[in-house]
Design a protein around this motif. Structure first.
Motif, PDB file in Angstrom:
ATOM      1  N   ASP A 135      -9.651  37.453 -20.659  1.00  0.00           N
ATOM      2  CA  ASP A 135      -8.482  37.560 -19.789  1.00  0.00           C
ATOM      3  C   ASP A 135      -8.136  36.192 -19.207  1.00  0.00           C
ATOM      4  OD1 ASP A 135      -6.657  38.150 -17.656  1.00  0.00           O
ATOM      5  OD2 ASP A 135      -7.455  40.177 -17.570  1.00  0.00           O
ATOM      6  N   ALA A 136      -6.857  35.850 -19.223  1.00  0.00           N
ATOM      7  CA  ALA A 136      -6.413  34.571 -18.658  1.00  0.00           C
ATOM      8  C   ALA A 136      -6.793  34.433 -17.190  1.00  0.00           C
ATOM      9  CB  ALA A 136      -4.907  34.417 -18.818  1.00  0.00           C
ATOM     10  N   ARG A 137      -7.016  35.557 -16.517  1.00  0.00           N
ATOM     11  CA  ARG A 137      -7.378  35.507 -15.094  1.00  0.00           C
ATOM     12  C   ARG A 137      -8.846  35.161 -14.876  1.00  0.00           C
ATOM     13  NH1 ARG A 137      -3.553  39.479 -15.671  1.00  0.00           N
ATOM     14  NH2 ARG A 137      -1.821  39.453 -14.168  1.00  0.00           N
ATOM     15  N   ASP A 138      -9.574  34.941 -15.937  1.00  0.00           N
ATOM     16  CA  ASP A 138     -10.998  34.623 -15.827  1.00  0.00           C
ATOM     17  C   ASP A 138     -11.299  33.305 -16.549  1.00  0.00           C
ATOM     18  OD1 ASP A 138     -13.722  34.629 -15.463  1.00  0.00           O
ATOM     19  OD2 ASP A 138     -14.071  36.589 -16.383  1.00  0.00           O
ATOM     20  N   PRO A 139     -10.846  32.177 -15.982  1.00  0.00           N
ATOM     21  CA  PRO A 139     -11.026  30.885 -16.651  1.00  0.00           C
ATOM     22  C   PRO A 139     -12.486  30.564 -16.943  1.00  0.00           C
ATOM     23  CG  PRO A 139      -9.505  30.678 -14.815  1.00  0.00           C
ATOM     24  CD  PRO A 139     -10.120  32.042 -14.715  1.00  0.00           C
ATOM     25  N   ARG A 140     -13.386  30.953 -16.051  1.00  0.00           N
ATOM     26  CA  ARG A 140     -14.797  30.648 -16.265  1.00  0.00           C
ATOM     27  C   ARG A 140     -15.310  31.289 -17.556  1.00  0.00           C
ATOM     28  NH1 ARG A 140     -18.708  31.518 -11.251  1.00  0.00           N
ATOM     29  NH2 ARG A 140     -17.135  30.046 -10.481  1.00  0.00           N
ATOM     30  N   ALA A 141     -14.944  32.546 -17.774  1.00  0.00           N
ATOM     31  CA  ALA A 141     -15.373  33.241 -18.995  1.00  0.00           C
ATOM     32  C   ALA A 141     -14.746  32.603 -20.223  1.00  0.00           C
ATOM     33  CB  ALA A 141     -14.996  34.716 -18.917  1.00  0.00           C
ATOM     34  N   ILE A 142     -13.506  32.153 -20.103  1.00  0.00           N
ATOM     35  CA  ILE A 142     -12.831  31.501 -21.225  1.00  0.00           C
ATOM     36  C   ILE A 142     -13.551  30.214 -21.609  1.00  0.00           C
ATOM     37  CG2 ILE A 142     -10.735  30.252 -21.884  1.00  0.00           C
ATOM     38  CD1 ILE A 142      -9.159  32.341 -20.268  1.00  0.00           C
ATOM     39  N   ILE A 143     -13.832  29.389 -20.617  1.00  0.00           N
ATOM     40  CA  ILE A 143     -14.501  28.116 -20.884  1.00  0.00           C
ATOM     41  C   ILE A 143     -15.874  28.348 -21.499  1.00  0.00           C
ATOM     42  CG2 ILE A 143     -15.451  26.033 -19.835  1.00  0.00           C
ATOM     43  CD1 ILE A 143     -12.379  26.104 -19.990  1.00  0.00           C
ATOM     44  N   GLU A 144     -16.599  29.307 -20.957  1.00  0.00           N
ATOM     45  CA  GLU A 144     -17.937  29.592 -21.473  1.00  0.00           C
ATOM     46  C   GLU A 144     -17.872  30.035 -22.931  1.00  0.00           C
ATOM     47  OE1 GLU A 144     -21.762  32.539 -20.561  1.00  0.00           O
ATOM     48  OE2 GLU A 144     -20.160  32.313 -19.080  1.00  0.00           O
ATOM     49  N   ALA A 145     -16.948  30.934 -23.244  1.00  0.00           N
ATOM     50  CA  ALA A 145     -16.846  31.433 -24.614  1.00  0.00           C
ATOM     51  C   ALA A 145     -16.337  30.351 -25.566  1.00  0.00           C
ATOM     52  CB  ALA A 145     -15.930  32.646 -24.656  1.00  0.00           C
ATOM     53  N   ALA A 146     -15.384  29.546 -25.108  1.00  0.00           N
ATOM     54  CA  ALA A 146     -14.806  28.518 -25.971  1.00  0.00           C
ATOM     55  C   ALA A 146     -15.757  27.362 -26.223  1.00  0.00           C
ATOM     56  CB  ALA A 146     -13.511  27.994 -25.354  1.00  0.00           C
ATOM     57  N   SER A 147     -16.746  27.192 -25.352  1.00  0.00           N
ATOM     58  CA  SER A 147     -17.669  26.051 -25.480  1.00  0.00           C
ATOM     59  C   SER A 147     -18.512  26.123 -26.751  1.00  0.00           C
ATOM     60  CB  SER A 147     -18.580  25.964 -24.255  1.00  0.00           C
ATOM     61  OG  SER A 147     -19.406  27.109 -24.158  1.00  0.00           O
ATOM     62  N   GLY A 148     -18.532  27.269 -27.393  1.00  0.00           N
ATOM     63  CA  GLY A 148     -19.229  27.353 -28.669  1.00  0.00           C
ATOM     64  C   GLY A 148     -18.488  26.654 -29.787  1.00  0.00           C
ATOM     65  N   THR A 149     -17.199  26.401 -29.577  1.00  0.00           N
ATOM     66  CA  THR A 149     -16.362  25.744 -30.585  1.00  0.00           C
ATOM     67  C   THR A 149     -15.865  24.383 -30.120  1.00  0.00           C
ATOM     68  OG1 THR A 149     -15.613  27.904 -31.403  1.00  0.00           O
ATOM     69  CG2 THR A 149     -14.281  25.988 -32.007  1.00  0.00           C
ATOM     70  N   LEU A 150     -15.535  24.283 -28.832  1.00  0.00           N
ATOM     71  CA  LEU A 150     -14.964  23.063 -28.283  1.00  0.00           C
ATOM     72  C   LEU A 150     -16.007  22.293 -27.475  1.00  0.00           C
ATOM     73  CD1 LEU A 150     -11.547  24.454 -26.967  1.00  0.00           C
ATOM     74  CD2 LEU A 150     -12.086  23.559 -29.252  1.00  0.00           C
ATOM     75  N   ASP A 151     -15.885  20.977 -27.491  1.00  0.00           N
ATOM     76  CA  ASP A 151     -16.753  20.096 -26.712  1.00  0.00           C
ATOM     77  C   ASP A 151     -15.994  19.700 -25.455  1.00  0.00           C
ATOM     78  OD1 ASP A 151     -18.280  18.119 -25.591  1.00  0.00           O
ATOM     79  OD2 ASP A 151     -18.349  16.829 -27.366  1.00  0.00           O
ATOM     80  N   PHE A 152     -16.393  20.252 -24.311  1.00  0.00           N
ATOM     81  CA  PHE A 152     -15.653  20.004 -23.083  1.00  0.00           C
ATOM     82  C   PHE A 152     -16.005  18.676 -22.424  1.00  0.00           C
ATOM     83  CE2 PHE A 152     -14.835  24.485 -23.676  1.00  0.00           C
ATOM     84  CZ  PHE A 152     -13.508  24.581 -23.277  1.00  0.00           C
ATOM     85  N   ASP A 153     -16.748  17.839 -23.129  1.00  0.00           N
ATOM     86  CA  ASP A 153     -16.923  16.459 -22.707  1.00  0.00           C
ATOM     87  C   ASP A 153     -15.887  15.551 -23.361  1.00  0.00           C
ATOM     88  OD1 ASP A 153     -19.140  16.930 -21.055  1.00  0.00           O
ATOM     89  OD2 ASP A 153     -20.513  16.880 -22.769  1.00  0.00           O
ATOM     90  N   ARG A 154     -15.097  16.117 -24.266  1.00  0.00           N
ATOM     91  CA  ARG A 154     -14.024  15.390 -24.946  1.00  0.00           C
ATOM     92  C   ARG A 154     -12.690  16.029 -24.595  1.00  0.00           C
ATOM     93  NH1 ARG A 154     -14.612  16.545 -30.412  1.00  0.00           N
ATOM     94  NH2 ARG A 154     -13.033  14.950 -30.839  1.00  0.00           N
ATOM     95  N   PRO A 155     -11.578  15.283 -24.696  1.00  0.00           N
ATOM     96  CA  PRO A 155     -10.276  15.826 -24.293  1.00  0.00           C
ATOM     97  C   PRO A 155      -9.913  17.126 -25.009  1.00  0.00           C
ATOM     98  CG  PRO A 155     -10.127  13.457 -24.560  1.00  0.00           C
ATOM     99  CD  PRO A 155     -11.498  13.849 -25.062  1.00  0.00           C
ATOM    100  N   VAL A 156      -9.303  18.012 -24.243  1.00  0.00           N
ATOM    101  CA  VAL A 156      -8.849  19.308 -24.739  1.00  0.00           C
ATOM    102  C   VAL A 156      -7.404  19.505 -24.295  1.00  0.00           C
ATOM    103  CG1 VAL A 156      -9.178  21.812 -24.636  1.00  0.00           C
ATOM    104  CG2 VAL A 156     -11.174  20.294 -24.589  1.00  0.00           C
ATOM    105  N   ALA A 157      -6.566  20.027 -25.179  1.00  0.00           N
ATOM    106  CA  ALA A 157      -5.211  20.427 -24.809  1.00  0.00           C
ATOM    107  C   ALA A 157      -5.233  21.907 -24.458  1.00  0.00           C
ATOM    108  CB  ALA A 157      -4.235  20.160 -25.943  1.00  0.00           C
ATOM    109  N   ILE A 158      -4.934  22.227 -23.200  1.00  0.00           N
ATOM    110  CA  ILE A 158      -4.893  23.612 -22.736  1.00  0.00           C
ATOM    111  C   ILE A 158      -3.468  24.116 -22.907  1.00  0.00           C
ATOM    112  CG2 ILE A 158      -5.243  25.135 -20.767  1.00  0.00           C
ATOM    113  CD1 ILE A 158      -7.091  22.896 -19.616  1.00  0.00           C
ATOM    114  N   MET A 159      -3.290  25.109 -23.759  1.00  0.00           N
ATOM    115  CA  MET A 159      -1.971  25.648 -24.070  1.00  0.00           C
ATOM    116  C   MET A 159      -1.733  26.914 -23.249  1.00  0.00           C
ATOM    117  SD  MET A 159      -1.314  23.466 -26.602  1.00  0.00           S
ATOM    118  CE  MET A 159       0.076  24.201 -27.462  1.00  0.00           C
TER     119      MET A 159
END
Length: 265
Positions: A135-159
């Motif tokens: 859910d878009a209302r749960d940014p923490r869960a989004i970041i946690e789940a996406a971290s398996g694919t994205l490296d959040f130490d490098r720039p990310v474009a949030i759409m």
């Protein structure tokens, strides 16, 4: 494909109430919708004839924004929240055409979108795409789940295209953006679009009222000042906050949908 609780997403889909993902698909000329979506879509169009142009302009803006970020700015990671149903020129297709090693994570919690998620999971051999049911209302869960694919130490474009308008409380919407921005490093970007009653969109007020009475989820318009506030602390990329049809397209016909790209300093 099943949800985390083992239920199939088809079981959560209501075919008797118009739904944004399907109606938007109808306006874009797609086929993934029901008769009720066509009926509501046609009624909204009769009340606000330019809504189809808004849908097409929003999709074209996505293409220009991703092209700019993957090309000129060298961004290789995209977090697309509020994905909607797959259509032409999805984020990963645009990004990986320019940068085959680009990584894209799509996020939606709509069972309709989930049933079509496989269409979003194609990828170049060098890159990667993934889909997160969140859910878009749960940014923490989004970041946690996406971290398996994205490296959040490098720039990310949030759409955030056409998604904050479904968060009716403006402070909650702003809080979502802040939490997402806090999770990415300097050099990251926020890309957003949002409907408005400005930019010639005054006629959309009654159409939105009809939508909220006959479809889901409910939607709200915001002023340019309210949308700009979502990007406080970020550096707007030229030409700033404008009609999404005119972002880096001077010949675009103005529509009542703000669009902007902003960089985290």
């Amino acid at each position: 494909m099943s949800d985390a609780d083992g239920s199939r997403p088809e079981g959560r889909i209501s075919s008797h109430i118009a739904h944004n993902a399907r109606v938007w698909n109808y306006w874009l000329g797609g086929k993934d919708h029901y008769e009720v979506d066509e009926e509501v879509g046609n009624m909204v169009t009769s009340m606000y004839p330019s809504i189809g142009e808004v849908a097409r302009a929003d999709r074209a803006f996505l293409g220009r924004a991703v092209t700019f970020l993957a090309g000129e700015e060298g961004v290789r990671q995209f977090l697309d929240i509020g994905t909607g149903l797959p259509t032409v020129e999805n984020t990963h297709e645009v990004a990986q055409r320019i940068a085959p090693d680009a990584r894209v994570v799509y996020v939606d919690n709509d069972p309709i979108v989930l049933t079509h998620a496989r269409a979003l999971l194609t990828s170049s051999a060098e890159g990667r795409t993934n889909y997160v049911d969140a859910d878009a209302r749960d940014p923490r869960a989004i970041i946690e789940a996406a971290s398996g694919t994205l490296d959040f130490d490098r720039p990310v474009a949030i759409m955030l295209l056409g998604i904050l308008n479904f968060v009716l409380d403006t402070e909650e919407a702003a809080s979502i953006v802040r939490e997402l921005v806090d999770a990415v490093p300097s050099g990251s970007y926020v890309v957003l679009t949002h409907p408005t009653l400005e930019l010639g969109g005054e006629g959309n007020e009654e159409a939105m009222k009809f939508w909220n009475e006959n479809a889901k989820p409910p939607i709200t318009a915001r002023t340019g000042a309210e949308v700009a506030a979502f990007l406080d602390g970020l550096d707007l990329v030229e030409p700033g906050l404008v009609s999404c049809a005119r972002w880096r397209d001077e010949e675009g016909t103005q529509v009542a949908q703000f669009g902007a790209v902003a960089r985290k300093p």
